[in-house]
Design an enzyme around this catalytic site. Sequence first.
Site, mmCIF file in Angstrom:
data_model
loop_
_atom_site.group_PDB
_atom_site.id
_atom_site.type_symbol
_atom_site.label_atom_id
_atom_site.label_comp_id
_atom_site.label_asym_id
_atom_site.label_seq_id
_atom_site.Cartn_x
_atom_site.Cartn_y
_atom_site.Cartn_z
ATOM 1 N N GLU A 66 -16.289 6.992 3.999
ATOM 2 C CA GLU A 66 -15.443 6.650 5.145
ATOM 3 C C GLU A 66 -16.007 7.199 6.448
ATOM 4 O O GLU A 66 -16.839 8.109 6.454
ATOM 5 C CB GLU A 66 -14.013 7.144 4.922
ATOM 6 C CG GLU A 66 -13.288 6.426 3.794
ATOM 7 C CD GLU A 66 -11.787 6.317 4.013
ATOM 8 O OE1 GLU A 66 -11.229 7.145 4.729
ATOM 9 O OE2 GLU A 66 -11.177 5.382 3.461
ATOM 10 N N ARG A 75 0.832 -1.211 0.000
ATOM 11 C CA ARG A 75 0.000 0.000 0.000
ATOM 12 C C ARG A 75 0.864 1.259 0.000
ATOM 13 O O ARG A 75 0.543 2.242 -0.664
ATOM 14 C CB ARG A 75 -0.954 0.005 1.194
ATOM 15 C CG ARG A 75 -1.960 1.140 1.136
ATOM 16 C CD ARG A 75 -3.037 0.985 2.175
ATOM 17 N NE ARG A 75 -2.505 1.112 3.535
ATOM 18 C CZ ARG A 75 -3.257 1.016 4.628
ATOM 19 N NH1 ARG A 75 -4.554 0.777 4.537
ATOM 20 N NH2 ARG A 75 -2.720 1.140 5.831
ATOM 21 N N LYS A 90 -2.609 6.836 1.128
ATOM 22 C CA LYS A 90 -2.514 7.192 2.553
ATOM 23 C C LYS A 90 -1.553 8.374 2.680
ATOM 24 O O LYS A 90 -0.378 8.224 3.033
ATOM 25 C CB LYS A 90 -2.053 5.996 3.382
ATOM 26 C CG LYS A 90 -2.330 6.146 4.879
ATOM 27 C CD LYS A 90 -2.122 4.829 5.594
ATOM 28 C CE LYS A 90 -2.327 4.963 7.102
ATOM 29 N NZ LYS A 90 -3.710 5.291 7.477
#
Length: 344
Positions: free
Chosen positions: A224, A86, A188
């Site tokens: 989210e 990720r 992220k």
Amino acid sequence: MQKDKKMKQLDWENLGFSYIKTDYRFISHYKEGQWDEGSLTTDNKLHISEGSPALHYGQQCFEGMKAYRTKDGSINLFRPYENARRMKQSCERLLMPSYPEEDFVDAVKKVVKANEDWIPPYGSGSSLYIRPFVIGVGDNIGIKAAEEYIFSIFVIPVGSYFKGGLQPSNFIVSTYDRAAPRGTGAAKVGGNYAASLLPGKEAKERQFSDAVYLDPATQTKIEEVGAANFFGITHDDEFITPKSPSILNSITKRSLMWLAENRLGLTVKEGDVYIDELDQFKEAGACGTAAIVAPIGGLQVGKDFHVFYSEKEVGPVTMQLYNELVGIQFGDVKAPEGWIVKVD
């Protein structure tokens, strides 16, 4: 390795989630097209140019993961290769060189092992939080990718997210957008979290745990929950979670999806979760590295307040998922192949 006196004073069962300077961190520098070997250091201060693109243009990304002390005293890492992959994706999105996946996991192991005295004991409910990050550095002022980078990892002992046991909390739907369509929502990166500070603050001022974000294009679908992913359990025992290019690829969520299907026998679906169809869910929750699973008691939607299972009690399916995942992380439940990496 000699123990730090401050470590002896820690109340392992009542740790919060705050910065604690541990003994060692890992750091590697990227210059002239390659990463150096990296090394452990006791210096917790970064020395970077005032022109670093990380400071001005947000060219940086990070990961969150944990190490767990098991009953036999060994140390578990939970799916670290997924974090490595990720971070690679986040780096690519921001034109940063990714740190090699195998080297990433090796560096994590080194930092955890070097700070072994800071890993909370088994049974305390606490763990060692691990924060890898990459930042663009060097003398720069133009809007362009950096030519130099720093990859670093530090660790801190953190407590259980829920004091007094797993319990539901209430959230409110935000009128703000967390990320733009086709933007950086799936990476992220710090900018996503900076954008959530104001709506999160406003939610807490209204006595909610955090804000729930809808899709930025239509404002009709849940994306989210604060800095976590949403999931719901339908009355037909389906595990449903949103799917969108603006949502972070949560390792915890994907783990819960596998467990829901293979351990609990639920039907698992990724797709649209419309805010006006909450009645389909008998339970709901948020999931992420920090809380693992955070049961959602109720959700404020405009003037309406929707309660899922209960504002005071955790739903049985959510509790099963939490116990299964935490049991795997601490070594008490058999893990699927490849999920646990030991720190020797």
